[in-house]
Design a protein around this motif. Structure first.
Motif, PDB file in Angstrom:
ATOM      1  N   LYS A 241       0.854  -1.180   0.000  1.00  0.00           N
ATOM      2  CA  LYS A 241       0.000   0.000   0.000  1.00  0.00           C
ATOM      3  C   LYS A 241       0.893   1.234   0.000  1.00  0.00           C
ATOM      4  O   LYS A 241       1.750   1.399   0.876  1.00  0.00           O
ATOM      5  CB  LYS A 241      -0.899   0.009   1.232  1.00  0.00           C
TER       6      LYS A 241
ATOM      7  N   VAL B 269       5.465   6.854  -1.141  1.00  0.00           N
ATOM      8  CA  VAL B 269       4.037   7.028  -0.861  1.00  0.00           C
ATOM      9  C   VAL B 269       3.470   8.073  -1.812  1.00  0.00           C
ATOM     10  O   VAL B 269       4.019   9.159  -1.968  1.00  0.00           O
ATOM     11  CB  VAL B 269       3.812   7.447   0.607  1.00  0.00           C
TER      12      VAL B 269
ATOM     13  N   GLN C  37      -5.185  15.347  -1.139  1.00  0.00           N
ATOM     14  CA  GLN C  37      -5.006  14.761   0.190  1.00  0.00           C
ATOM     15  C   GLN C  37      -4.029  15.560   1.046  1.00  0.00           C
ATOM     16  O   GLN C  37      -3.806  15.202   2.201  1.00  0.00           O
ATOM     17  CB  GLN C  37      -4.485  13.320   0.051  1.00  0.00           C
TER      18      GLN C  37
ATOM     19  N   SER D 122       0.530   5.550   4.458  1.00  0.00           N
ATOM     20  CA  SER D 122       1.206   4.242   4.459  1.00  0.00           C
ATOM     21  C   SER D 122       2.648   4.393   4.927  1.00  0.00           C
ATOM     22  O   SER D 122       3.329   5.358   4.591  1.00  0.00           O
ATOM     23  CB  SER D 122       1.169   3.636   3.055  1.00  0.00           C
TER      24      SER D 122
ATOM     25  N   SER E 247      -0.565   4.443  -0.502  1.00  0.00           N
ATOM     26  CA  SER E 247      -1.456   5.591  -0.407  1.00  0.00           C
ATOM     27  C   SER E 247      -1.096   6.434   0.811  1.00  0.00           C
ATOM     28  O   SER E 247      -0.256   6.047   1.634  1.00  0.00           O
ATOM     29  CB  SER E 247      -2.909   5.137  -0.316  1.00  0.00           C
ATOM     30  N   ARG E 248      -1.755   7.586   0.929  1.00  0.00           N
ATOM     31  CA  ARG E 248      -1.461   8.515   2.014  1.00  0.00           C
ATOM     32  C   ARG E 248      -1.570   7.833   3.378  1.00  0.00           C
ATOM     33  O   ARG E 248      -2.517   7.112   3.656  1.00  0.00           O
ATOM     34  CB  ARG E 248      -2.435   9.694   1.942  1.00  0.00           C
TER      35      ARG E 248
ATOM     36  N   VAL F 101       0.958  10.707  -2.522  1.00  0.00           N
ATOM     37  CA  VAL F 101       0.008  11.615  -1.874  1.00  0.00           C
ATOM     38  C   VAL F 101      -0.622  12.475  -2.957  1.00  0.00           C
ATOM     39  O   VAL F 101       0.040  13.310  -3.572  1.00  0.00           O
ATOM     40  CB  VAL F 101       0.708  12.510  -0.827  1.00  0.00           C
ATOM     41  N   ARG F 102      -1.902  12.242  -3.218  1.00  0.00           N
ATOM     42  CA  ARG F 102      -2.618  13.043  -4.216  1.00  0.00           C
ATOM     43  C   ARG F 102      -2.743  14.470  -3.703  1.00  0.00           C
ATOM     44  O   ARG F 102      -2.819  14.714  -2.492  1.00  0.00           O
ATOM     45  CB  ARG F 102      -4.006  12.469  -4.485  1.00  0.00           C
TER      46      ARG F 102
END
Length: 334
Positions: A159, A212, A218, A164, A161-162, A214-215
Motif C-alpha cells: 500500500k 508514498v 489529500q 502508508s 497511499s497517504r 500523496v494526491r
C-alpha cells in the motif's frame, strides 16, 4: 497564497536515484548497470535504503523456466536479486543467505503475496506466479549491518497511499530474510523463455515515505485552500442573499411610498371634489329656503340639490372602487 503554502511544505526524505521510464529487458544474462555510480553501499554501511520498481511480466508462468530480476551488483559480484528466481517459478528473491520454505532451493526465497496461488480446495501456496498484464510494484528495504549479512524486508505490491508506512504494511505482503546487499551497480536481468519483463518506476531512497503517493487533494495545503474557498463561497452566497433581500425591501418601501402618494392624491381629490359639491349643495339649500314661498323656484333648487348629491355619491363610489384591492380585475369592470 497557494504558492506560499506549497513553499512551506516540509521537506521529504531523500530520493537518491530514480528512473521512471519503462525498460523492456529480454535476454540480458549479465545485464548492464543503470545506476551510474549514483548510490553505493559496502560492508561497512550501517544505514537503511529503500528500493522500488514496477514490473509487467511479458515472460510469465507460461514461459517457464526463466529468470528476471532487479539485481544488486558489487562490481561483477552477484548480490541480492528480486523478481523471479531461476528455480522459483514465482515472485521471489535470490542470492539470499537464507532459503525459503516453499521450494527449498538454496539461495532462493519466495515472496509472500496478497494473491497467493491456489493449491487445492480452500488451500493456497505462499507465493504468486508472475502474469502478463498483472503489474506489480515491489519495494524492499535493506538494513545494512557492518561485517555481516544485511536484513532485507520485501513488500510485494504494498500500500502506497497517504498514511502508508513500512510499519503498517500487511503481514501477508511482507517477506523477511538475510542477504548480502552491498552494491555499486543495479542491473536488470532476464534469461530463458518468454519475451522478458518491463521494468519501470524505479527508485532508491532513504525512506519508505518517498514512495508514498500523496494526491494533491489529500495534502494539508489543499484542505486549507478548500476550506478558505468554501468559506469565501459561503460569504459570497450570504452577501448575495442579503443583497437581494435588501433590494426587495427597497422595492416594497418604494411601493409603499407610491401607495402613500396615491392615497394623498386621492385624499386631495376627494377633498376638492366633495368640498366643491358640498359648497354647491349648501348654496342651493340657502336659495331653497329663501324661495320657500315660490314653488317653481323651490322645485328648481331642489332638483339641482338632488343632481349635486347624485354626482357626489358617484364620485365617492369611483374613489372607493379605485382604492379597493379587488377592483383591479376584469370581473370588477363588468
Amino acid at each position: 497564497m497557494l504558492a506560499a503554502l506549497v513553499a512551506s511544505l516540509p521537506a521529504r526524505a531523500t530520493v537518491l536515484w530514480s528512473d521512471r521510464e519503462p525498460r523492456v529487458i529480454h535476454e540480458t544474462p549479465m545485464g548492464e548497470d543503470i545506476l551510474g555510480g549514483a548510490v553505493k553501499r559496502d560492508d561497512t554501511a550501517s544505514d537503511a535504503l529503500y528500493f522500488k520498481f514496477r514490473v509487467d511480466a511479458l515472460s510469465d508462468v507460461a514461459s517457464e523456466p526463466y529468470y528476471a530480476g532487479f539485481e544488486l551488483f558489487e562490481s561483477d559480484e552477484y548480490r541480492l536479486a528480486v523478481g523471479n528466481a531461476p528455480e522459483a517459478w514465482g515472485y521471489s528473491a535470490w542470492y539470499t543467505s537464507e532459503t525459503g520454505t516453499s521450494k527449498g532451493v538454496a539461495g532462493e526465497f519466495d515472496l509472500k503475496s496478497a494473491h497467493p496461488e491456489a493449491s487445492g480446495l480452500g488451500l493456497f501456496k505462499q507465493y504468486e506466479l508472475p502474469r502478463h498484464d498483472h503489474q506489480r510494484t515491489i519495494v524492499f528495504k535493506v538494513q545494512y549491518l557492518p561485517g555481516g549479512d544485511d536484513l532485507v524486508t520485501v513488500w510485494l505490491d504494498p500500500k502506497l497511499s497517504r498514511g502508508s508506512t513500512d510499519e503498517n504494511q500487511a503481514e501477508i505482503l511482507t517477506t523477511k530474510f538475510k542477504a548480502n546487499a552491498s552494491f555499486n551497480q543495479i542491473r536488470l536481468r532476464h534469461g530463458g523463455g518468454g519475451n522478458g519483463w518491463i521494468f519501470s518506476d524505479m527508485a532508491v531512497a532513504t525512506s519508505f515515505s518517498d514512495f508514498v503517493v500523496v494526491r494533491f487533494w489529500q495534502t494539508w495545503w489543499f484542505a486549507t485552500v478548500s476550506a478558505f474557498t468554501l468559506l469565501a463561497a459561503v460569504a459570497i452566497g450570504v452577501r448575495v442573499v442579503e443583497r437581494r433581500r435588501f433590494q426587495r425591501r427597497l422595492q416594497l418601501a418604494e411601493q409603499e411610498r407610491a401607495l402613500e402618494r396615491e392615497r394623498s392624491r386621492i385624499a386631495q381629490d376627494l377633498h376638492d371634489d366633495l368640498g366643491s359639491s358640498l359648497a354647491r349643495i349648501t348654496l342651493l339649500s340657502g336659495l331653497a329656503r329663501a324661495d320657500a314661498r315660490q314653488p317653481a323656484q323651490l322645485e328648481g333648487h331642489m332638483r339641482k340639490i338632488a343632481e349635486s348629491a347624485n354626482e357626489t355619491v358617484r364620485a365617492l363610489e369611483e374613489i372607493v372602487w379605485a382604492v379597493r384591492p379587488g377592483s383591479d380585475t376584469l370581473q370588477s369592470l363588468v
